[in-house]
Motif scaffolding. Sequence first.
Motif, mmCIF file in Angstrom:
data_model
loop_
_atom_site.group_PDB
_atom_site.id
_atom_site.type_symbol
_atom_site.label_atom_id
_atom_site.label_comp_id
_atom_site.label_asym_id
_atom_site.label_seq_id
_atom_site.Cartn_x
_atom_site.Cartn_y
_atom_site.Cartn_z
ATOM 1 N N ASP A 98 0.867 -1.174 0.000
ATOM 2 C CA ASP A 98 0.000 0.000 0.000
ATOM 3 C C ASP A 98 0.906 1.227 0.000
ATOM 4 O O ASP A 98 1.747 1.364 0.890
ATOM 5 N N HIS A 102 -1.907 2.548 9.137
ATOM 6 C CA HIS A 102 -2.507 1.316 9.665
ATOM 7 C C HIS A 102 -1.519 0.173 9.646
ATOM 8 O O HIS A 102 -0.555 0.178 8.880
ATOM 9 N N HIS A 130 -6.043 -3.418 6.516
ATOM 10 C CA HIS A 130 -6.206 -2.442 7.593
ATOM 11 C C HIS A 130 -6.263 -3.184 8.924
ATOM 12 O O HIS A 130 -7.311 -3.356 9.518
ATOM 13 N N ALA A 168 1.689 0.974 7.352
ATOM 14 C CA ALA A 168 1.701 2.026 6.338
ATOM 15 C C ALA A 168 1.481 3.339 7.075
ATOM 16 O O ALA A 168 0.656 3.414 7.987
ATOM 17 N N GLU A 186 0.506 7.303 6.316
ATOM 18 C CA GLU A 186 -0.030 8.082 5.202
ATOM 19 C C GLU A 186 -0.569 9.439 5.622
ATOM 20 O O GLU A 186 -1.758 9.611 5.838
ATOM 21 N N GLU A 197 2.327 8.223 1.027
ATOM 22 C CA GLU A 197 2.229 6.995 1.821
ATOM 23 C C GLU A 197 3.337 6.023 1.466
ATOM 24 O O GLU A 197 3.660 5.840 0.288
HETATM 25 CO CO CO Z 1 -3.046 2.820 3.335
#
Ligand code: CO
Length: 300
Positions: free
Chosen positions: A96, A156, A164, A187, A189, A286
């Motif tokens: 991600d 997350h 998530h 991650a 972001e 991110e």
């Molecule tokens: Co994300």
Amino acid sequence: MEGYDYNELLGVGRVSADALEFSKKVIKPGVKLLDAAEQIEAFMKGRGCEFSFPINLSVNEQAAHYTPPFDDKSVFSENSVVKVDLGARKGFYLTDCAITIDLSGEHSKLCEAAVEALDAAISIVRSGVEVCRIGAAIEEVGRRFGLKPIRNLGGHGIEKDELHADVFIPNYDNGDNTRLEEGQVIAIEPFFTEGSAGMVGDGDIVEIFQRHGDSRPRSNVSRELLEEIESRYITYPFAARWLYADKKWDNEFKVKRALSDLVSSEAIEPFPVLVEKSDGIVAQAEKELIVERDSCRIVT
Ligand code: CO
């Protein structure tokens, strides 16, 4: 994580990072969003990957969750501020990451702030750091640039098969003392806005869905579509436009009706486009990373 090969994850992360680079070449004024989405997804497919979720190409006050519908005619304009959020996937290895492309160059401060905040956050990641410290570092960069972070979006944890997962990493100091742990995949972001709200809400457009729970609808057509979704996308988020690629599901009316039936029978979850509440322009940056004892390792 047990049975988890970090080298596999790093390989998938490379594909995502390269796809973001590729997107800079594709996304230009006058280019159709649909063409860009298809080209960038094809790039990841070409490298042997599936997707953690459909590519998001969210423009201006849209913060996230816009993916083009199958018949999207819209094009990037000279003034588009485009959040490219994507994730290659291999098996249960999920990635991600995101960048913001500012086509006019008039929002460079906004985009710079997101990148700087991400760097500031990454520089303090290590096992034992409290997530509110990361939020504070992000907020501080925003303050310096005179920009509001988006308070109801954040980073997350990422686990096997779960994009998530448990830990939430705020974009401001929310007082959460949860500590990061060595080996955790996360991650981060940061999102900033030029607007006054610093919050997102659900918009009207919904093009991303995900199977959840185990309820089944009554109508035959909806059940049939649900079986198709389960076999093709398992429990990963999918784009409505992906369904139309199949002859059997190329009837717009039929697919739309079945999707809305699946949503109301709670067999799939909708992910509406998230729009900044004061219609402020939004930028995001991110990266995914692995928490190490004294620092972290970048995955994307
Ligand atoms: Co994300």
